[in-house]
Design a protein around this motif. Structure first.
Motif, mmCIF file in Angstrom:
data_model
loop_
_atom_site.group_PDB
_atom_site.id
_atom_site.type_symbol
_atom_site.label_atom_id
_atom_site.label_comp_id
_atom_site.label_asym_id
_atom_site.label_seq_id
_atom_site.Cartn_x
_atom_site.Cartn_y
_atom_site.Cartn_z
ATOM 1 N N ALA A 248 48.251 16.426 33.083
ATOM 2 C CA ALA A 248 48.249 17.865 33.330
ATOM 3 C C ALA A 248 47.212 18.600 32.487
ATOM 4 O O ALA A 248 46.773 19.697 32.857
ATOM 5 C CB ALA A 248 49.636 18.447 33.060
ATOM 6 N N THR A 249 46.818 18.012 31.369
ATOM 7 C CA THR A 249 45.855 18.680 30.480
ATOM 8 C C THR A 249 44.462 18.067 30.564
ATOM 9 O O THR A 249 43.627 18.296 29.685
ATOM 10 C CB THR A 249 46.352 18.638 29.022
ATOM 11 N N GLY A 250 44.199 17.286 31.612
ATOM 12 C CA GLY A 250 42.833 16.883 31.874
ATOM 13 C C GLY A 250 42.479 15.435 31.693
ATOM 14 O O GLY A 250 41.326 15.043 31.904
ATOM 15 N N THR A 251 43.445 14.584 31.316
ATOM 16 C CA THR A 251 43.154 13.158 31.190
ATOM 17 C C THR A 251 43.211 12.505 32.566
ATOM 18 O O THR A 251 44.165 12.701 33.322
ATOM 19 C CB THR A 251 44.157 12.468 30.256
ATOM 20 N N ALA A 252 42.195 11.726 32.890
ATOM 21 C CA ALA A 252 42.176 11.034 34.180
ATOM 22 C C ALA A 252 43.250 9.960 34.206
ATOM 23 O O ALA A 252 43.363 9.172 33.255
ATOM 24 C CB ALA A 252 40.808 10.406 34.415
ATOM 25 N N PRO A 253 44.066 9.892 35.257
ATOM 26 C CA PRO A 253 45.125 8.880 35.318
ATOM 27 C C PRO A 253 44.624 7.463 35.125
ATOM 28 O O PRO A 253 45.294 6.631 34.499
ATOM 29 C CB PRO A 253 45.717 9.075 36.716
ATOM 30 N N GLU A 254 43.425 7.169 35.625
ATOM 31 C CA GLU A 254 42.900 5.808 35.504
ATOM 32 C C GLU A 254 42.496 5.458 34.073
ATOM 33 O O GLU A 254 42.247 4.281 33.769
ATOM 34 C CB GLU A 254 41.709 5.601 36.442
ATOM 35 N N ALA A 255 42.464 6.459 33.178
ATOM 36 C CA ALA A 255 42.141 6.193 31.759
ATOM 37 C C ALA A 255 43.370 5.832 30.955
ATOM 38 O O ALA A 255 43.260 5.515 29.768
ATOM 39 C CB ALA A 255 41.466 7.415 31.151
ATOM 40 N N ILE A 256 44.554 5.873 31.596
ATOM 41 C CA ILE A 256 45.819 5.659 30.881
ATOM 42 C C ILE A 256 46.451 4.345 31.312
ATOM 43 O O ILE A 256 46.634 4.086 32.503
ATOM 44 C CB ILE A 256 46.813 6.806 31.142
ATOM 45 N N ARG A 257 46.815 3.525 30.324
ATOM 46 C CA ARG A 257 47.631 2.337 30.584
ATOM 47 C C ARG A 257 48.953 2.554 29.867
ATOM 48 O O ARG A 257 48.966 2.875 28.681
ATOM 49 C CB ARG A 257 46.939 1.075 30.089
ATOM 50 N N TYR A 258 50.063 2.378 30.572
ATOM 51 C CA TYR A 258 51.346 2.685 29.962
ATOM 52 C C TYR A 258 52.441 1.778 30.492
ATOM 53 O O TYR A 258 52.383 1.271 31.604
ATOM 54 C CB TYR A 258 51.728 4.148 30.218
ATOM 55 N N GLU A 259 53.431 1.550 29.621
ATOM 56 C CA GLU A 259 54.648 0.820 29.999
ATOM 57 C C GLU A 259 55.823 1.416 29.244
ATOM 58 O O GLU A 259 55.702 1.758 28.063
ATOM 59 C CB GLU A 259 54.520 -0.670 29.672
ATOM 60 N N GLY A 260 56.949 1.555 29.937
ATOM 61 C CA GLY A 260 58.172 2.053 29.314
ATOM 62 C C GLY A 260 59.269 1.008 29.410
ATOM 63 O O GLY A 260 59.218 0.100 30.244
ATOM 64 N N PHE A 261 60.272 1.134 28.549
ATOM 65 C CA PHE A 261 61.389 0.183 28.578
ATOM 66 C C PHE A 261 62.701 0.930 28.388
ATOM 67 O O PHE A 261 62.718 2.097 28.085
ATOM 68 C CB PHE A 261 61.228 -0.909 27.509
#
Length: 261
Positions: A248-261
């Motif tokens: 929402a604040t301008g980071t491109a989704p493809e620049a983010i790698r994430y995992e939740g547990f």
């Protein structure tokens, strides 16, 4: 289940390789948290990935955990385990793991990684989501020119920052690393955690270093993160909140790698 010809190769269940490792240390750091160290067969995972674990306490139950060390040819493994509310398996791993226990490791998976071309990295670690971040940091330290890296590590209370001494030492030793501790409440609760009291040390974060708020709130103070490589791991709710705020604040989704547990 079959063994290799010399009985030393990986165990195979169907088509799935399984490796064995023996617990050499089970260190209770908090009422709800332990660090477990093992030595065994080489496990071919990538830094940042998780693996499936079977333990003697629950031989028929699989638990997915993140190694806190990069792959080691001498078979060293480390896991950070926190009790899940209502989770009797995680609670048993924290309280009942003993030196000499044999664990079975299998199924490396996950996409937490730092691109080779990244020159600036932001890591968000909620709770024991710190484990894969540590593996990634140690792996980055092997690069000729590690990327400038900011690690935001979060917990509800200051004492939830269970590895503050280790992080303090890493930040001092690695000039390209900055660690920012984030807490929702700046004061510890009034009930005593005897494990915390027993392992307190003199190094770690000072009260004035703590940033009050959630990881999502704090990291977006630095927005827009429009050229950094972002890696996020931790409780699913915290991870999703952080990723949503970043996008929402301008980071491109493809620049983010994430995992939740």
């Amino acid at each position: 289940m079959t063994l290799g010809p010399d009985d030393t190769g990986p165990i195979r269940i169907g088509e799935t390789a399984e490796w064995t490792a023996t617990v050499v240390g089970a260190h209770r750091l908090r009422e709800d948290l332990a660090v477990v160290r093992l030595i065994g067969e080489f496990v071919p995972f990538a830094p940042g990935q998780s693996v499936e674990v079977r333990t003697p306490q629950h031989p028929n139950m699989v638990r997915r955990l993140y190694p806190a060390l990069p792959p080691s040819l001498d078979g060293k493994l480390e896991f950070h385990i926190r009790t899940v509310p209502g989770g009797w398996c995680s609670g048993s791993l924290v309280s009942d793991t003993r030196t000499g226990d044999e664990w079975r490791i299998s199924a490396p998976a996950g996409w937490l990684a730092v691109d080779e071309a990244a020159t600036e990295v932001v890591m968000l670690a909620d709770s024991v989501g710190l484990a894969p971040m540590r593996a990634l940091l140690l792996d980055l330290s092997r690069r000729e020119t590690p990327p400038r890296t900011h690690l935001f590590v979060g917990g509800r209370y200051p004492r939830d920052l269970y590895a503050d001494d280790m992080l303090h030492l890493m930040a001092n030793e690695l000039p390209w690393l900055t660690v920012l501790p984030v807490v929702l409440d700046e004061d510890n609760p009034d009930w005593t955690d005897h494990w915390y009291e027993a392992c307190r040390v003199d190094i770690g974060f000072e009260p004035e270093e703590l940033l009050p708020g959630t990881l999502a709130e704090i990291v977006t103070r630095f927005a827009p993160l429009d050229h950094q490589h972002i890696v996020v791991c931790g409780n699913a709710a915290a991870v999703h909140s952080a990723v949503e705020r970043l996008v929402a604040t301008g980071t491109a989704p493809e620049a983010i790698r994430y995992e939740g547990f």
